[in-house]
Structures are given as C-alpha cells and as structure tokens.
Design a protein around this motif. Structure first.
Motif, PDB file in Angstrom:
ATOM      1  N   CYS A  58       0.387  -1.466   0.223  1.00  0.00           N
ATOM      2  CA  CYS A  58       0.135   0.111  -0.291  1.00  0.00           C
ATOM      3  C   CYS A  58       0.626   1.102  -0.108  1.00  0.00           C
ATOM      4  O   CYS A  58       2.379   1.140   0.861  1.00  0.00           O
ATOM      5  CB  CYS A  58      -1.168  -0.265   1.365  1.00  0.00           C
ATOM      6  N   CYS A  68       1.836   2.014   5.746  1.00  0.00           N
ATOM      7  CA  CYS A  68       1.665   0.926   6.071  1.00  0.00           C
ATOM      8  C   CYS A  68       2.148   0.226   4.579  1.00  0.00           C
ATOM      9  O   CYS A  68       2.697   0.215   3.905  1.00  0.00           O
ATOM     10  CB  CYS A  68       0.298   1.366   5.433  1.00  0.00           C
ATOM     11  N   ALA A  70       0.849  -2.866   4.985  1.00  0.00           N
ATOM     12  CA  ALA A  70      -0.760  -3.612   4.634  1.00  0.00           C
ATOM     13  C   ALA A  70       0.054  -4.375   2.550  1.00  0.00           C
ATOM     14  O   ALA A  70       0.427  -3.490   1.874  1.00  0.00           O
ATOM     15  CB  ALA A  70      -1.555  -3.994   4.614  1.00  0.00           C
ATOM     16  N   CYS A 118      -4.144  -0.614   0.123  1.00  0.00           N
ATOM     17  CA  CYS A 118      -4.987  -2.242   0.409  1.00  0.00           C
ATOM     18  C   CYS A 118      -6.557  -1.819   0.784  1.00  0.00           C
ATOM     19  O   CYS A 118      -6.811  -0.202   0.605  1.00  0.00           O
ATOM     20  CB  CYS A 118      -3.912  -2.393   2.025  1.00  0.00           C
ATOM     21  N   GLU A 174      -8.262  -0.495   3.451  1.00  0.00           N
ATOM     22  CA  GLU A 174      -8.269   0.123   4.462  1.00  0.00           C
ATOM     23  C   GLU A 174      -8.315   1.346   3.955  1.00  0.00           C
ATOM     24  O   GLU A 174      -9.000   2.682   4.333  1.00  0.00           O
ATOM     25  CB  GLU A 174      -7.361   0.090   5.829  1.00  0.00           C
TER      26      GLU A 174
END
Length: 83
Positions: free
Chosen positions: A21, A26, A28, A53, A55
């Motif tokens: 990401c 981040c 992820a 990602c 989120e």
C-alpha cells in the motif's frame, strides 16, 4: 540482527516489493490501483499508479480527488502485476 526487524516487518512478513500500500507507514498488501495524473506536469494520457490496501483505498482516492488528480480505481491483478 536483521535490519528488517528494526523496521517492524516482523522478520520478513511484509508483502513482496511492489505490492505494498502507498499510504505512509502502511505495509499491508495492495488490493487496488489508483490511477492518476497531474495535468500541470503530465500529458493527458499518462497514468501514475498508487497502490492501496482495502483499509486505505478510500482515503487515498479522496486525497487524489480533492487535488483534481484522480482518474480511476481498478482492482489489482491477483498475480500482483501492476499496470
């Protein structure tokens, strides 16, 4: 001591390079590609890519839309191929 341990990656549990990401801090795995360009410096057909990602997809999209840079959001290829 492993340098990756200092970065908080849990000893190599980070996703493969290029599929992380783009949101700051981040780590992820990416699920989305946010296509954008800056009309002040890019030709109209040029597309830059940020990865997101699940989120952070909405946050990054809103960031680009607010600045008039966002063009399209597409799912990331399951193989992790970008572009």
């Amino acid at each position: 001591m492993n340098l990756f341990d200092l970065a908080g990656n849990g000893g190599g549990t980070a996703p493969p390079a290029g599929t992380v990401c783009s949101r700051k801090a981040c780590r992820a795995g990416a699920e989305w590609q946010l296509l954008w360009n800056n009309p002040k410096i890019h030709t109209p057909e040029r597309r830059k890519i940020w990865l997101a990602c699940g989120e952070h997809q909405a946050w990054l999209e809103d960031y680009l839309q607010t600045r008039g840079l966002w063009k399209e959001t597409v799912a990331l290829d399951p193989s992790g191929k970008v572009g």
